[in-house]
Write a protein that holds these residues in place. Structure first.
Motif, mmCIF file in Angstrom:
data_model
loop_
_atom_site.group_PDB
_atom_site.id
_atom_site.type_symbol
_atom_site.label_atom_id
_atom_site.label_comp_id
_atom_site.label_asym_id
_atom_site.label_seq_id
_atom_site.Cartn_x
_atom_site.Cartn_y
_atom_site.Cartn_z
ATOM 1 N N ASP A 240 0.860 -1.185 0.000
ATOM 2 C CA ASP A 240 0.000 0.000 0.000
ATOM 3 C C ASP A 240 0.895 1.233 0.000
ATOM 4 N N ASP A 241 0.831 1.971 -1.091
ATOM 5 C CA ASP A 241 1.653 3.169 -1.248
ATOM 6 C C ASP A 241 0.749 4.397 -1.216
ATOM 7 N N GLY A 242 0.203 4.663 -0.031
ATOM 8 C CA GLY A 242 -0.646 5.841 0.111
ATOM 9 C C GLY A 242 -1.935 5.760 -0.677
ATOM 10 N N GLY A 243 -2.572 4.599 -0.694
ATOM 11 C CA GLY A 243 -3.836 4.445 -1.393
ATOM 12 C C GLY A 243 -3.736 3.594 -2.643
ATOM 13 N N ARG A 244 -2.579 3.549 -3.274
ATOM 14 C CA ARG A 244 -2.382 2.657 -4.413
ATOM 15 C C ARG A 244 -1.951 1.299 -3.872
ATOM 16 N N ARG A 245 -2.767 0.263 -4.144
ATOM 17 C CA ARG A 245 -2.469 -1.062 -3.612
ATOM 18 C C ARG A 245 -2.143 -2.034 -4.750
ATOM 19 N N LEU A 246 -1.176 -2.857 -4.515
ATOM 20 C CA LEU A 246 -0.856 -3.931 -5.433
ATOM 21 C C LEU A 246 -0.452 -5.158 -4.644
ATOM 22 N N VAL A 247 -0.562 -6.302 -5.278
ATOM 23 C CA VAL A 247 -0.209 -7.578 -4.661
ATOM 24 C C VAL A 247 1.060 -8.080 -5.336
ATOM 25 N N VAL A 248 2.070 -8.360 -4.547
ATOM 26 C CA VAL A 248 3.367 -8.805 -5.067
ATOM 27 C C VAL A 248 3.572 -10.267 -4.667
ATOM 28 N N ARG A 249 3.818 -11.088 -5.659
ATOM 29 C CA ARG A 249 4.007 -12.527 -5.440
ATOM 30 C C ARG A 249 5.473 -12.888 -5.652
ATOM 31 N N VAL A 250 6.083 -13.452 -4.613
ATOM 32 C CA VAL A 250 7.453 -13.958 -4.716
ATOM 33 C C VAL A 250 7.354 -15.473 -4.890
ATOM 34 N N HIS A 251 7.898 -15.971 -5.973
ATOM 35 C CA HIS A 251 7.703 -17.377 -6.311
ATOM 36 C C HIS A 251 8.560 -18.302 -5.463
ATOM 37 N N ARG A 252 7.985 -19.437 -5.153
ATOM 38 C CA ARG A 252 8.677 -20.476 -4.389
ATOM 39 C C ARG A 252 9.932 -20.905 -5.143
ATOM 40 N N ALA B 147 3.876 -8.594 -9.940
ATOM 41 C CA ALA B 147 2.901 -7.734 -9.254
ATOM 42 C C ALA B 147 1.569 -7.777 -9.989
ATOM 43 N N PHE B 148 0.485 -7.716 -9.208
ATOM 44 C CA PHE B 148 -0.875 -7.722 -9.757
ATOM 45 C C PHE B 148 -1.676 -6.575 -9.148
ATOM 46 N N GLU B 149 -2.708 -6.165 -9.883
ATOM 47 C CA GLU B 149 -3.684 -5.249 -9.309
ATOM 48 C C GLU B 149 -4.311 -5.882 -8.074
ATOM 49 N N PHE B 150 -4.686 -5.056 -7.133
ATOM 50 C CA PHE B 150 -5.438 -5.542 -5.974
ATOM 51 C C PHE B 150 -6.895 -5.732 -6.374
ATOM 52 N N MET B 151 -7.473 -6.879 -6.026
ATOM 53 C CA MET B 151 -8.891 -7.131 -6.264
ATOM 54 C C MET B 151 -9.588 -7.269 -4.914
ATOM 55 N N ALA B 152 -10.600 -6.456 -4.694
ATOM 56 C CA ALA B 152 -11.335 -6.489 -3.433
ATOM 57 C C ALA B 152 -12.248 -7.712 -3.390
ATOM 58 N N GLY B 153 -12.636 -8.094 -2.183
ATOM 59 C CA GLY B 153 -13.585 -9.188 -2.018
ATOM 60 C C GLY B 153 -13.173 -10.120 -0.906
ATOM 61 N N LYS B 154 -14.021 -11.087 -0.616
ATOM 62 C CA LYS B 154 -13.767 -12.104 0.390
ATOM 63 C C LYS B 154 -13.973 -13.471 -0.234
ATOM 64 N N GLU B 155 -13.294 -14.463 0.319
ATOM 65 C CA GLU B 155 -13.480 -15.802 -0.226
ATOM 66 C C GLU B 155 -14.809 -16.375 0.259
ATOM 67 N N PRO B 156 -15.524 -17.109 -0.606
ATOM 68 C CA PRO B 156 -16.759 -17.746 -0.151
ATOM 69 C C PRO B 156 -16.437 -18.855 0.839
ATOM 70 N N ASP B 157 -17.297 -19.017 1.845
ATOM 71 C CA ASP B 157 -17.078 -20.087 2.818
ATOM 72 C C ASP B 157 -18.413 -20.737 3.152
ATOM 73 N N ALA B 158 -18.366 -21.678 4.067
ATOM 74 C CA ALA B 158 -19.558 -22.472 4.363
ATOM 75 C C ALA B 158 -20.691 -21.633 4.944
ATOM 76 N N SER B 159 -20.392 -20.426 5.417
ATOM 77 C CA SER B 159 -21.452 -19.562 5.935
ATOM 78 C C SER B 159 -22.192 -18.832 4.815
ATOM 79 N N ASP B 160 -21.622 -18.886 3.606
ATOM 80 C CA ASP B 160 -22.271 -18.275 2.453
ATOM 81 C C ASP B 160 -23.191 -19.291 1.781
#
Length: 327
Positions: free
Chosen positions: A44-56, A109-122
């Motif tokens: 998070d860079d002051g409102g700009r969010r990205l997801v960074v993946r470091v590969h195994r 790096a990827f764009e940030f995508m909002a949301g929650k994962e579906p679970d058994a309560s859904d």
């Protein structure tokens, strides 16, 4: 035990050092999101969010990662699926690297995508019906996809899933597994080897798939179901995508309801034969055996720690039921 504190500290330092390549200040907030095959960070860079993946380390080659990104780009361009955009660096390249004590770590790096994962309560059947439609669109795209030169992804076959060439380790090393359990799972593996061979791998049944559309890789926001993490995409059976979608919950009593929902959603977009549908329990058992090995070989990950030997016990119970239904 790869992802211990010292290794994670080095990875975070590497991520911070790589951030200026995306025009992000090295003082941006960096938080570890998940550890699975890879370590994934939210920046998070002051409102700009990205997801960074470091590969195994030693899992995917640079060519394999570039091929994953090429397929994601095609899926986005054709409107096939809602998934985050890979973010190029200031020099236009998608795949970057940093040095970790002489070892080269691949970073994307990827764009940030909002949301929650579906679970058994859904309302899980609702989302698996939508996931079936998404899977059908994805498979239709895969059948017509013209891979660019140099495109290479792993093939998920019986051998690489649970056989001698298994990418995720040997199921015989399952946590808490004893000799009698190994004998039961060996009978199950032998049956699965014969059944998958009989099912076949013709182009109508085998092609490029996501291979990990489990709830942890789905993001619900309103009526939208987004799909993330194509890290395991490769060549496998199309209906194996359902088996992967119920990863770590194969033992739950609601799985038949999810099969009905997924196949209904799939058929709303594309045909799915009765033989393909009948093969789904076979692939669910195959996936369960694969994940029993994964938990043992990735014991330091939060998912594996949460499952532990109880997951192996559940695998044995499923194997007994599976074989008893196929005398």
């Amino acid at each position: 035990m790869l992802y211990q504190d010292a290794f994670l500290a080095r990875l975070e330092a590497g991520v911070r050092g790589a951030l200026p390549a995306w025009g992000v200040g090295a003082d941006a907030a960096v938080r570890l999101l998940t550890i699975s095959e890879n370590a994934t960070y939210l920046v998070d860079d002051g409102g700009r969010r990205l997801v960074v993946r470091v590969h195994r380390p030693d899992y995917h080659t640079a060519a394999e990662i570039a091929s994953e990104l090429a397929w994601i780009s095609s899926l986005r361009e054709t409107g096939t699926i809602e998934t985050p955009r890979p973010i190029p660096g200031l020099d236009g390249t998608l795949l970057r690297h940093f040095d970790d004590g002489g070892a080269r770590r691949h970073v994307v790096a990827f764009e940030f995508m909002a949301g929650k994962e579906p679970d058994a309560s859904d309302d899980l059947p609702r989302w698996y019906r939508e996931l079936g439609a998404i899977s059908a669109r994805l498979h239709r795209h895969a059948r017509g996809f013209a891979p660019p030169d140099g495109f290479v992804r792993k093939a998920w076959t019986f051998d690489t899933i649970v056989g001698d060439g298994a990418y995720w380790g040997d199921w015989r090393a399952g946590l808490g597994l004893r000799d009698d359990g190994r004998a039961l799972l060996q009978r199950t593996a032998d049956r699965l080897a014969a059944e998958t061979a009989a099912y076949g791998a013709g182009p109508d049944r085998f092609g490029l798939v996501h291979c990990d559309m489990r709830p942890a890789n789905l993001l619900v926001e309103g009526d939208r179901l987004g799909v993330i993490d194509f890290d395991d995409c490769g060549f496998s059976w199309f209906v194996y995508d359902f088996a992967a979608a119920v990863s770590f919950q194969e033992h739950e009593p609601y799985i038949p309801e999810l099969i009905d929902a997924w196949t209904s959603g799939y058929r709303s977009v594309a045909p799915l034969s009765a033989e393909d549908e009948a093969a789904i329990p076979m692939f669910v058992m195959l996936r369960r055996l694969q994940l029993t090995a994964w938990i043992a070989s990735h014991a330091e990950t939060p998912t594996a720690e949460a499952m532990g030997p109880a997951y192996t016990d559940g695998t044995l119970a499923l194997a007994e039921r599976y074989l008893s239904a196929r005398p």
